[in-house]
Design an enzyme around this catalytic site. Structure first.
Site, PDB file in Angstrom:
ATOM      1  CD  GLU A 116      31.198  21.349  50.572  1.00  0.00           C
ATOM      2  OE1 GLU A 116      30.256  20.548  50.671  1.00  0.00           O
ATOM      3  OE2 GLU A 116      32.338  21.021  50.223  1.00  0.00           O
ATOM      4  CG  ASP A 169      24.362   9.837  18.029  1.00  0.00           C
ATOM      5  OD1 ASP A 169      25.347   9.446  17.412  1.00  0.00           O
ATOM      6  OD2 ASP A 169      24.106  11.028  18.286  1.00  0.00           O
TER       7      ASP A 169
END
Ligand code: ADE
Length: 246
Positions: A116, A169
């Site tokens: 968690e 990119d």
């Protein structure tokens, strides 16, 4: 650059960082990735690294001490100070701009949670930043760390063979990338746009810019809205919009 990763799955992170462009960057001595397993710092007979949450509820929470001792060991492995980044869906969203900023650093430590999450007190005292790779939940921070290492690693000077390719990119100028084609020029799936085989470099540059602007407009209008386009870009985008309105 040196990246230390605190993880219960060191083999996974080291394998990811050992392949492709990032693996080559490590071989070239541009980047060093080392994983540290908090289980190696657990002191009880079961080598426990997690416990049930106070207040009840499902899942387990990672204990402070094994993580802290792994962090201390990782920090001591090099002299440069390092910011510690916790990977979690609650963090700031990762962008290419943030990746480029991280890539300038000499060193960083990535902290991967499982179960968690991690005891909040450890994060308050030890984490400098919290980063999310997207609005979805992974079962641990390792994949996010691998994403971050890949994105950072390929930006290390000398990691890419073609020095220009990082500049070209997607996102490096706030736009999506243009389409790419290779041989054969004629194929049953269609021809290559003729401009790309024309040898006219100015026309090719213009076509690519127009496609990048057009794709961003079609697919990610919110990115385009953040940019202040120059006159030439505006003209190219209008051309693209007219072409697509047929
Ligand atoms: N850990 C679990 N989910 C994550 C996410 N979306 N980004 C970063 N770390 C995570």
């Amino acid at each position: 650059m040196r990246i230390d990763v605190i993880t219960l799955f060191p083999e996974f992170v080291e394998t990811c960082a050992g392949i492709g462009v990032v693996g080559r960057a490590q071989e070239r001595g541009l980047l060093q990735v080392q994983a540290w397993n908090p289980r190696d710092y657990a002191t009880d007979a079961y080598r426990r690294v997690d416990e049930r949450p106070f207040g009840g509820g499902p899942g387990m929470v990672m204990l402070i001490d094994p993580l802290r001792d792994a962090l201390v060991a990782a920090r001591a492995a090099a002299t440069e100070p390092a910011k510690t980044i916790y990977l979690s869906p609650q963090g700031t969203r990762l962008t290419q701009e943030k990746v480029a900023e991280f890539a300038q650093r000499d060193r960083m430590i990535l902290l991967c949670g499982r179960y968690e999450g991690v005891d909040e007190r450890l994060l308050e005292h030890e984490a400098d930043e919290e980063i999310s790779i997207g609005d979805y939940v992974l079962s641990g921070g390792e994949l996010a760390a691998a994403v971050l290492i890949d994105a950072i690693g390929r930006l290390q000077e000398g990691a890419l063979n073609d020095a220009q390719s990082a500049q070209q990119d997607s996102f490096s100028d706030g736009l999506l990338d243009c389409p790419h084609y290779t041989r054969p020029e004629q194929h049953a799936l269609g021809p290559v746009p003729t401009v790309l085989t024309s040898g006219d470099h100015a026309a090719i540059r213009r076509w690519r810019r127009k496609q990048a602007l057009g794709r961003t407009w079609l697919r990610r209008p919110e990115l385009l809205a953040q940019l202040k386009l120059g006159k030439e870009d505006e003209k190219l985008l209008i051309e693209f919009q007219q072409d697509t309105k047929i």
